[in-house]
Scaffold this motif. Sequence first.
Motif, mmCIF file in Angstrom:
data_model
loop_
_atom_site.group_PDB
_atom_site.id
_atom_site.type_symbol
_atom_site.label_atom_id
_atom_site.label_comp_id
_atom_site.label_asym_id
_atom_site.label_seq_id
_atom_site.Cartn_x
_atom_site.Cartn_y
_atom_site.Cartn_z
ATOM 1 N N TYR A 41 62.541 -10.411 -6.646
ATOM 2 C CA TYR A 41 61.133 -10.105 -6.210
ATOM 3 C C TYR A 41 60.588 -11.493 -5.207
ATOM 4 C CZ TYR A 41 56.330 -8.643 -5.787
ATOM 5 O OH TYR A 41 55.030 -8.345 -5.177
ATOM 6 N N ARG A 42 60.853 -12.299 -5.917
ATOM 7 C CA ARG A 42 60.427 -13.657 -5.316
ATOM 8 C C ARG A 42 61.762 -14.215 -5.035
ATOM 9 N NH1 ARG A 42 54.701 -15.113 -7.997
ATOM 10 N NH2 ARG A 42 53.542 -13.159 -7.505
ATOM 11 N N ALA A 43 62.760 -14.069 -4.254
ATOM 12 C CA ALA A 43 63.761 -14.700 -4.064
ATOM 13 C C ALA A 43 63.640 -15.929 -3.148
ATOM 14 C CB ALA A 43 64.734 -13.779 -3.327
ATOM 15 N N LYS A 44 63.409 -16.988 -3.719
ATOM 16 C CA LYS A 44 63.375 -18.430 -3.203
ATOM 17 C C LYS A 44 63.915 -19.377 -4.039
ATOM 18 C CE LYS A 44 58.626 -19.543 -4.077
ATOM 19 N NZ LYS A 44 57.364 -19.726 -3.453
ATOM 20 N N GLU A 45 64.597 -20.525 -3.527
ATOM 21 C CA GLU A 45 65.033 -21.522 -4.535
ATOM 22 C C GLU A 45 64.056 -22.365 -4.906
ATOM 23 O OE1 GLU A 45 68.760 -23.366 -3.320
ATOM 24 O OE2 GLU A 45 68.366 -22.340 -1.224
ATOM 25 N N GLY A 46 64.310 -22.652 -6.423
ATOM 26 C CA GLY A 46 63.387 -23.541 -7.168
ATOM 27 C C GLY A 46 62.188 -22.886 -7.761
ATOM 28 N N SER A 47 62.194 -21.633 -7.739
ATOM 29 C CA SER A 47 61.080 -20.638 -8.186
ATOM 30 C C SER A 47 61.234 -20.703 -9.810
ATOM 31 C CB SER A 47 60.989 -19.227 -7.795
ATOM 32 O OG SER A 47 62.007 -18.463 -8.161
ATOM 33 N N LEU A 48 60.164 -20.611 -10.650
ATOM 34 C CA LEU A 48 60.138 -20.708 -12.107
ATOM 35 C C LEU A 48 61.117 -19.331 -12.449
ATOM 36 C CD1 LEU A 48 59.295 -21.494 -14.700
ATOM 37 C CD2 LEU A 48 57.167 -19.973 -14.330
ATOM 38 N N ALA A 49 61.181 -18.184 -12.137
ATOM 39 C CA ALA A 49 62.008 -17.214 -12.403
ATOM 40 C C ALA A 49 63.398 -17.418 -12.280
ATOM 41 C CB ALA A 49 61.827 -15.933 -11.592
ATOM 42 N N LEU A 50 63.838 -18.203 -11.169
ATOM 43 C CA LEU A 50 65.070 -18.784 -10.964
ATOM 44 C C LEU A 50 65.693 -19.686 -11.926
ATOM 45 C CD1 LEU A 50 65.979 -18.766 -7.207
ATOM 46 C CD2 LEU A 50 66.771 -17.517 -8.914
ATOM 47 N N LYS A 51 64.639 -20.596 -12.508
ATOM 48 C CA LYS A 51 64.935 -21.813 -13.336
ATOM 49 C C LYS A 51 65.198 -21.120 -14.706
ATOM 50 C CE LYS A 51 62.186 -25.252 -11.052
ATOM 51 N NZ LYS A 51 61.236 -26.239 -11.009
ATOM 52 N N ILE A 52 64.311 -20.133 -15.111
ATOM 53 C CA ILE A 52 64.718 -19.580 -16.211
ATOM 54 C C ILE A 52 65.761 -18.543 -16.414
ATOM 55 C CG2 ILE A 52 63.673 -17.752 -18.035
ATOM 56 C CD1 ILE A 52 60.842 -18.585 -16.861
ATOM 57 N N ASN A 53 65.966 -18.064 -15.260
ATOM 58 C CA ASN A 53 67.460 -17.147 -15.157
ATOM 59 C C ASN A 53 68.811 -18.082 -15.384
ATOM 60 O OD1 ASN A 53 69.735 -16.021 -13.536
ATOM 61 N ND2 ASN A 53 68.314 -14.443 -13.489
ATOM 62 N N LYS A 54 68.646 -19.175 -14.720
ATOM 63 C CA LYS A 54 69.760 -20.318 -14.883
ATOM 64 C C LYS A 54 69.922 -20.712 -16.132
ATOM 65 C CE LYS A 54 71.542 -24.568 -12.586
ATOM 66 N NZ LYS A 54 71.185 -25.785 -11.619
ATOM 67 N N CYS A 55 68.763 -21.187 -16.784
ATOM 68 C CA CYS A 55 69.010 -21.604 -18.150
ATOM 69 C C CYS A 55 69.355 -20.636 -19.102
ATOM 70 C CB CYS A 55 67.444 -21.978 -18.675
ATOM 71 S SG CYS A 55 67.237 -22.693 -20.235
ATOM 72 N N LEU A 56 69.055 -19.475 -18.913
ATOM 73 C CA LEU A 56 69.406 -18.312 -19.891
ATOM 74 C C LEU A 56 70.880 -17.814 -19.621
ATOM 75 C CD1 LEU A 56 66.374 -15.870 -19.810
ATOM 76 C CD2 LEU A 56 67.030 -17.203 -21.799
ATOM 77 N N SER A 57 71.318 -18.232 -18.439
ATOM 78 C CA SER A 57 72.735 -17.942 -17.998
ATOM 79 C C SER A 57 73.708 -18.794 -18.482
ATOM 80 C CB SER A 57 72.859 -17.608 -16.550
ATOM 81 O OG SER A 57 71.839 -16.789 -15.940
ATOM 82 N N ILE A 58 73.171 -19.751 -18.621
ATOM 83 C CA ILE A 58 74.097 -21.029 -19.066
ATOM 84 C C ILE A 58 74.203 -20.859 -20.459
ATOM 85 C CG2 ILE A 58 74.224 -23.350 -19.421
ATOM 86 C CD1 ILE A 58 72.994 -24.035 -16.690
#
Length: 201
Positions: A41-58
């Motif tokens: 929905y808010r596809a941009k690098e550095g967003s909070l959602a992407l940071k959470i997504n990256k942490c959970l994926s790892i």
Amino acid sequence: MAMTNYMELLMANQPWNLILFMAVPMGLAEAIVASEFFSLYRAKEGSLALKINKCLSIILGAYFTILIIYVAVKILPVIHLRGAADTLALAAYAAAALPALVLLLLELGVIAKGAEFRARLKFHFLALIVFLVLGHVAMIFGMTDPGMSGMDHSMMDHGSMSGMSHDMGSMEGMDHSHMDHGSMENMDHGSMDHSKMEHSY
């Protein structure tokens, strides 16, 4: 009703096996799905959602990879497969380690490092979908009665029933030590044989 090895694994050592082998990985995957929607929905690098997504994926990738290594080394070599449903459940559960590993390597920058932002999102989403599909296949067939898919009952007897046989062996030991040599001998030699039987003749 007989259980598959998958279901027996989850039911053993309650509630820890259920938490460690299903609740934690599936909970992480569902949390990643939620953050994935926000990322799209808010596809941009550095967003909070992407940071959470990256942490959970790892976390998911590392946790599930270690979990499957443990299952492959400690559990799979000592079990007997109980029909097609059991085999499919275990195979799907083990195969889910591949997309989980892809998520880990993707977020660590090992693979698709030079891909565009949108391409990496798509790759990440596909790996997550495959993980969820395999996880649900394992759950569905793992909850199936193995007798419906050709379970070998002789294998069932030598597998999970061996623990019951061991318990029966220990009960027999208890009978010989407490009943036979204790109360039975006293009853035979004391009250019955010498006082009743001999005087009757």
